[in-house]
Design an enzyme around this catalytic site. Structure first.
Site, short mmCIF file in Angstrom:
data_model
loop_
_atom_site.label_atom_id
_atom_site.label_comp_id
_atom_site.label_asym_id
_atom_site.label_seq_id
_atom_site.Cartn_x
_atom_site.Cartn_y
_atom_site.Cartn_z
N GLY A 110 0.84 -1.46 0.00
CA GLY A 110 0.16 0.08 0.01
C GLY A 110 0.86 1.27 -0.12
O GLY A 110 0.49 2.24 -0.46
N GLU A 113 1.61 1.82 -3.57
CA GLU A 113 0.47 2.03 -4.14
C GLU A 113 0.23 3.62 -4.09
O GLU A 113 -0.20 4.22 -5.10
CB GLU A 113 -0.74 1.22 -3.83
CG GLU A 113 -0.67 -0.31 -4.18
CD GLU A 113 -1.72 -0.86 -3.64
OE1 GLU A 113 -2.01 -1.08 -2.28
OE2 GLU A 113 -2.56 -1.46 -4.43
N GLU A 133 2.60 -8.46 -1.89
CA GLU A 133 1.28 -8.89 -1.53
C GLU A 133 1.13 -10.43 -1.69
O GLU A 133 0.52 -11.14 -0.81
CB GLU A 133 -0.08 -8.18 -2.19
CG GLU A 133 -0.23 -6.65 -1.65
CD GLU A 133 0.41 -5.71 -2.07
OE1 GLU A 133 1.52 -6.01 -2.96
OE2 GLU A 133 0.13 -4.40 -1.79
C1 HXC Z 1 2.21 -3.97 10.29
C2 HXC Z 1 4.38 -3.75 10.39
C3 HXC Z 1 4.40 -3.62 8.47
C4 HXC Z 1 3.04 -3.92 8.00
C5 HXC Z 1 6.35 -3.52 9.48
N1 HXC Z 1 5.69 -3.69 10.49
N2 HXC Z 1 5.77 -3.52 8.11
N3 HXC Z 1 3.40 -3.87 11.02
N4 HXC Z 1 2.25 -3.82 9.09
N5 HXC Z 1 2.93 -3.83 6.67
C6 HXC Z 1 6.28 -3.63 11.83
C7 HXC Z 1 7.01 -4.93 12.26
O1 HXC Z 1 5.99 -5.90 12.65
C8 HXC Z 1 7.77 -4.45 13.44
O2 HXC Z 1 7.21 -4.45 14.53
C9 HXC Z 1 8.13 -2.95 13.01
O3 HXC Z 1 7.16 -2.40 12.10
C10 HXC Z 1 9.57 -2.78 12.45
O4 HXC Z 1 9.38 -3.76 11.32
P1 HXC Z 1 10.50 -5.16 11.40
O5 HXC Z 1 10.20 -6.15 10.35
O6 HXC Z 1 11.14 -5.42 12.52
O7 HXC Z 1 11.87 -4.12 10.25
P2 HXC Z 1 13.08 -4.84 9.61
O8 HXC Z 1 13.41 -6.14 9.80
O9 HXC Z 1 14.08 -3.68 9.15
O10 HXC Z 1 12.19 -4.93 8.12
C11 HXC Z 1 11.52 -4.03 7.38
C12 HXC Z 1 10.45 -4.93 6.50
C13 HXC Z 1 9.58 -5.32 6.97
C14 HXC Z 1 11.28 -5.37 5.14
C15 HXC Z 1 9.80 -3.59 5.57
O11 HXC Z 1 8.89 -4.87 8.24
C16 HXC Z 1 8.37 -5.99 6.00
O12 HXC Z 1 8.66 -6.95 5.33
N6 HXC Z 1 7.09 -5.55 6.40
C17 HXC Z 1 6.00 -5.94 5.57
C18 HXC Z 1 5.97 -5.40 4.19
C19 HXC Z 1 4.77 -5.99 3.48
O13 HXC Z 1 4.45 -7.05 3.28
N7 HXC Z 1 4.07 -4.81 3.02
C20 HXC Z 1 2.79 -5.12 2.59
C21 HXC Z 1 1.50 -5.29 3.14
S1 HXC Z 1 0.19 -5.80 2.54
P3 HXC Z 1 7.23 -4.97 15.94
O14 HXC Z 1 6.13 -4.59 16.83
O15 HXC Z 1 8.00 -6.28 15.71
O16 HXC Z 1 8.46 -4.04 16.33
C22 HXC Z 1 -0.25 -4.25 1.44
C23 HXC Z 1 -1.57 -4.86 0.96
C24 HXC Z 1 -2.40 -3.82 0.35
O17 HXC Z 1 0.25 -3.38 1.74
C25 HXC Z 1 -3.69 -4.35 0.00
C26 HXC Z 1 -4.77 -3.19 0.04
C27 HXC Z 1 -6.20 -3.69 0.35
#
Ligand code: HXC
Length: 259
Positions: A110, A113, A133
């Site tokens: 997102g 996006e 995603e």
């Molecule tokens: C909720 C999130 C998050 C997310 C990170 N965090 N991304 N929480 N939703 N999308 C939180 C982690 O859980 C963590 O919380 C804190 O932020 C720090 O993240 P880390 O993972 O510890 O950091 P790092 O190791 O540096 O990794 C960074 C990262 C990773 C590579 C960006 O966080 C990651 O892969 N995040 C998810 C990215 C993702 O998949 N995005 C797409 C989402 S789906 P804690 O509490 O553990 O400290 C989407 C769909 C849209 O966007 C659909 C529309 C309807």
């Protein structure tokens, strides 16, 4: 002005919205989306704002939709989030003023996006972008499958979306996903300089150019040229047209548009 997770400030005619929910990398929860929307309300209500810059605090621009919040959702309840996300992106795309994404770090799901709904993207050398995603068992829900192919072409978009891989700033530049890449410490200055270069021009003309270019994304060439001709001719009813062309003819360099 300070709005908890979302910072709003104005520098001259430039508004800056900073995503500031660093604990979870600016993950887009429903509440956060609402707050971003409220900051965009301020932009829309202020005629003195000519350009908008969006950026993130910490190591992310936005790391995507809030996965914690999305996990429990079903097909009906996710539609609410999706409409909020899609709606915000459409709003940014259709704002009358240019919107610049200054991508400081992760712009994933997102987050990318949202950045793709902006008019111009500048990336820090540290930025990483992707639509991961499918690695979560879903697809983009706020315009990603529609905007990415329009920006980078279908084949490159399919590779990025099917693999979910992240691209770094240089790769993003090479596929046309961002306009330029700058060192992290130069990111905001570059965005502000770009905003200033836009703000020197006639703002009614800039807004009209944005509308015309956006129209090209949804129309065939003939329709688009017709639309352009119509809104081009309307600009000849503005004071800015007389100011801009008159100043050229009088060889005046130091003039200001009325806007
Ligand atoms: C909720 C999130 C998050 C997310 C990170 N965090 N991304 N929480 N939703 N999308 C939180 C982690 O859980 C963590 O919380 C804190 O932020 C720090 O993240 P880390 O993972 O510890 O950091 P790092 O190791 O540096 O990794 C960074 C990262 C990773 C590579 C960006 O966080 C990651 O892969 N995040 C998810 C990215 C993702 O998949 N995005 C797409 C989402 S789906 P804690 O509490 O553990 O400290 C989407 C769909 C849209 O966007 C659909 C529309 C309807």
């Amino acid at each position: 002005m300070f709005m908890s997770d979302v910072l709003y400030e104005k520098r001259g005619h430039t508004a800056i919205i900073t995503f500031n929910k660093t604990a979870d990398l600016n993950a887009l929860s429903e509440d956060f989306l609402q707050k971003i929307g409220e900051a965009v309300d301020l932009v829309e209500q202020d005629e003195e704002v000519y350009t908008l810059i969006l950026t993130g605090a910490g190591k992310a621009f936005i790391a995507g939709a809030d996965i914690k919040e999305m996990y429990e959702k079903d097909a009906d309840s996710i539609m609410v989030w999706s409409s909020l996300g899609s709606g915000l992106n459409l709003r940014l795309e259709n704002l009358k003023i240019p919107v610049i994404a200054a991508i400081n770090g992760y712009a994933l799901g997102g987050g990318l996006e949202l950045a793709m709904a902006c008019d111009i993207r500048i990336a820090s050398e540290k930025a990483k972008m992707g639509l991961p995603e499918v690695s979560l068992g879903v697809i983009c829900g706020a315009g990603g499958t529609q905007r990415l192919p329009r920006i980078v072409g279908e084949a490159v978009a399919k590779e990025m979306i099917f693999t979910g891989k992240k691209v770094n700033a240089e790769e993003a530049l090479s596929i046309g996903l961002v306009n330029r890449v700058v060192p992290p410490e130069k990111l905001m200055d570059t965005a502000l300089e770009l905003a200033a270069a836009i703000e020197r021009n006639g703002q009614i003309a800039v807004g009209t150019a944005k509308a015309a270019i956006n129209f090209s994304g949804t129309s065939d060439l003939e329709e688009g040229c017709l639309f352009e001709r119509e809104i081009f001719s309307k600009l000849f009813e503005t004071e800015d047209q007389k100011i801009g062309m008159g100043s050229f003819l009088r060889k005046e360099k130091d003039f200001k548009f009325k806007n």
